[in-house]
Design an enzyme around this catalytic site. Structure first.
Site, PDB file in Angstrom:
ATOM      1  N   SER A 152       0.828  -1.205   0.000  1.00  0.00           N
ATOM      2  CA  SER A 152       0.000   0.000   0.000  1.00  0.00           C
ATOM      3  C   SER A 152       0.858   1.249   0.000  1.00  0.00           C
ATOM      4  O   SER A 152       1.982   1.257   0.527  1.00  0.00           O
ATOM      5  CB  SER A 152      -0.906   0.002   1.239  1.00  0.00           C
ATOM      6  OG  SER A 152      -1.520   1.256   1.424  1.00  0.00           O
ATOM      7  N   TYR A 177      -2.263  -0.150  10.001  1.00  0.00           N
ATOM      8  CA  TYR A 177      -2.445  -0.718   8.669  1.00  0.00           C
ATOM      9  C   TYR A 177      -1.153  -0.604   7.867  1.00  0.00           C
ATOM     10  O   TYR A 177      -0.687  -1.574   7.255  1.00  0.00           O
ATOM     11  CB  TYR A 177      -3.584  -0.002   7.940  1.00  0.00           C
ATOM     12  CG  TYR A 177      -3.712  -0.384   6.483  1.00  0.00           C
ATOM     13  CD1 TYR A 177      -4.134  -1.666   6.117  1.00  0.00           C
ATOM     14  CD2 TYR A 177      -3.398   0.524   5.474  1.00  0.00           C
ATOM     15  CE1 TYR A 177      -4.234  -2.023   4.777  1.00  0.00           C
ATOM     16  CE2 TYR A 177      -3.504   0.178   4.138  1.00  0.00           C
ATOM     17  CZ  TYR A 177      -3.922  -1.100   3.791  1.00  0.00           C
ATOM     18  OH  TYR A 177      -4.008  -1.450   2.462  1.00  0.00           O
TER      19      TYR A 177
END
Length: 360
Positions: A152, A177
């Protein structure tokens, strides 16, 4: 069959790369197959005749109807095999590999969302770290020709140097995350080094489009409009210090992955066949422009002027002011750069939304 897919990259010419051998026995395992990117990629490959083994736990992070409707379409293909399961269950993962013997593995299963990771950290550790470790272990004990896995843009944290480049330091994540995705990259590199698993990591930048995730801003804002609710804008209403995102349309993401599948990474200076690519639009847009564009797309689709009612709130913990992808490495590798404008991409989303939910 699969050989047609692999030969589609002959345009690479003199680029130094290792091509996976062609054959009808190729089988691709895609985790997170009922998710946004997993569905789009599976659909693309199935339509080319590739045999797909899909895995998803169909969790309730967002509307499960979307996931089941995606699966309904994928299941219409005879070359699609689906297992409802959680990759955090190691025995299941190992049995799945033993049964299907995939040669290509694409790990897209993950618990997504920056803000949700602050509220529910346990599920991120279980899915993103334990689950990915299980996939790596399965690749270790099976002859996998290429592992592709989702990372990501969040790994760049609050880096101020833009555009973000793959060799930038990413040791200071600002959300759990992001930390799990950075951990994925480290684990993948280690397994690739120790067991010579060809592995490619993909840092996705704000993926959007039809059949997307309702927790993303473009989907949430549209939902709120049709519920008669104001949208929440997390920039304090300060357009001079606006938030910028490198919005990347789903079809561009899918096309890039398909082109990368047959290309095993070259070994680095440590004899490790591992590489990471940014997949972004290389053109960040401000939150203010994003909102006005979505209003225009809705106005066009509904044939009336649409203006959102807005509530301005402070930036949330874990959010970053800007994401901006350098796509030089990707362009050099596959001669491809995402090209869909935010205007075209959001219009396609809005048209899909109105049809799917039958709203006016």
């Amino acid at each position: 069959m699969y050989c047609n897919l692999l030969n589609s990259n002959s345009i690479l010419g003199g680029i130094n790369t290792r091509m996976i051998a062609c054959g009808d026995s190729k089988r691709c395992l895609i985790t997170g197959a009922a998710g946004f990117i997993g569905y789009s990629l599976s659909k693309n490959l199935l339509e080319q005749g590739v045999e797909i083994v899909g895995v998803d736990n169909i969790n309730a992070y967002y509307d499960q109807r979307l996931k089941y409707d995606r699966l309904d379409y994928l299941s219409s293909f005879n070359n699609f095999h689906f297992t409802k399961a959680d990759i955090s269950e190691k025995d299941m993962v190992m049995k799945l590999f033993e049964e299907y013997r995939p040669t290509i593995v694409i790990n897209l299963a993950a618990q997504a969302g920056v803000r949700y990771s602050i509220q529910n950290p346990d599920v991120y550790i279980q899915s993103n770290i334990v689950g990915f470790f299980n996939v790596l272990e399965a690749c270790r004990f099976n002859q996998v020709e290429h592992l592709i896995y989702a990372s990501s843009s969040s790994v760049y944290g609050a880096n101020k140097k833009v555009p973000f480049e793959e060799l930038d330091n990413v040791d200071k994540p600002v959300s759990l995350y992001a930390a799990t995705k950075k951990s994925n990259e480290l684990l993948a590199y280690t397994y690739s080094h120790l067991f010579q698993i060809p592995a490619t990591g993909l840092r996705f930048f704000t993926v959007y489009g039809p059949f997307g995730r309702p927790d993303m801003a473009y989907f949430d804002f549209t939902n709120r409009y049709f519920r008669g609710e104001p949208i929440k804008v997390f920039n304090n209403g300060d357009s001079e210090h606006d938030i910028y995102r490198d919005f990347t349309y789903i079809d561009d993401i899918t096309e890039a992955i398909v082109k990368l599948i047959p290309l095993q990474p070259e070994k680095d200076e440590n004899s490790t066949p591992h590489v990471i690519y940014n997949i972004g639009n290389n053109r960040p847009e401000s939150l203010t422009k994003f909102i006005s564009t979505l209003e225009k797309c809705l106005s066009k689709a509904l044939n009336r002027e649409i203006l959102f009612d807005k509530i301005y709130e402070p930036t949330k913990a874990g959010d970053v002011p800007v994401t901006y992808a350098s796509t030089k490495l990707l362009e050099e590798k596959i001669r491809f750069k995402p090209k869909t404008s935010i205007e075209d991409g959001l219009q396609r989303f809005v048209d899909w939304y109105i049809s799917y939910y039958n709203v006016k």
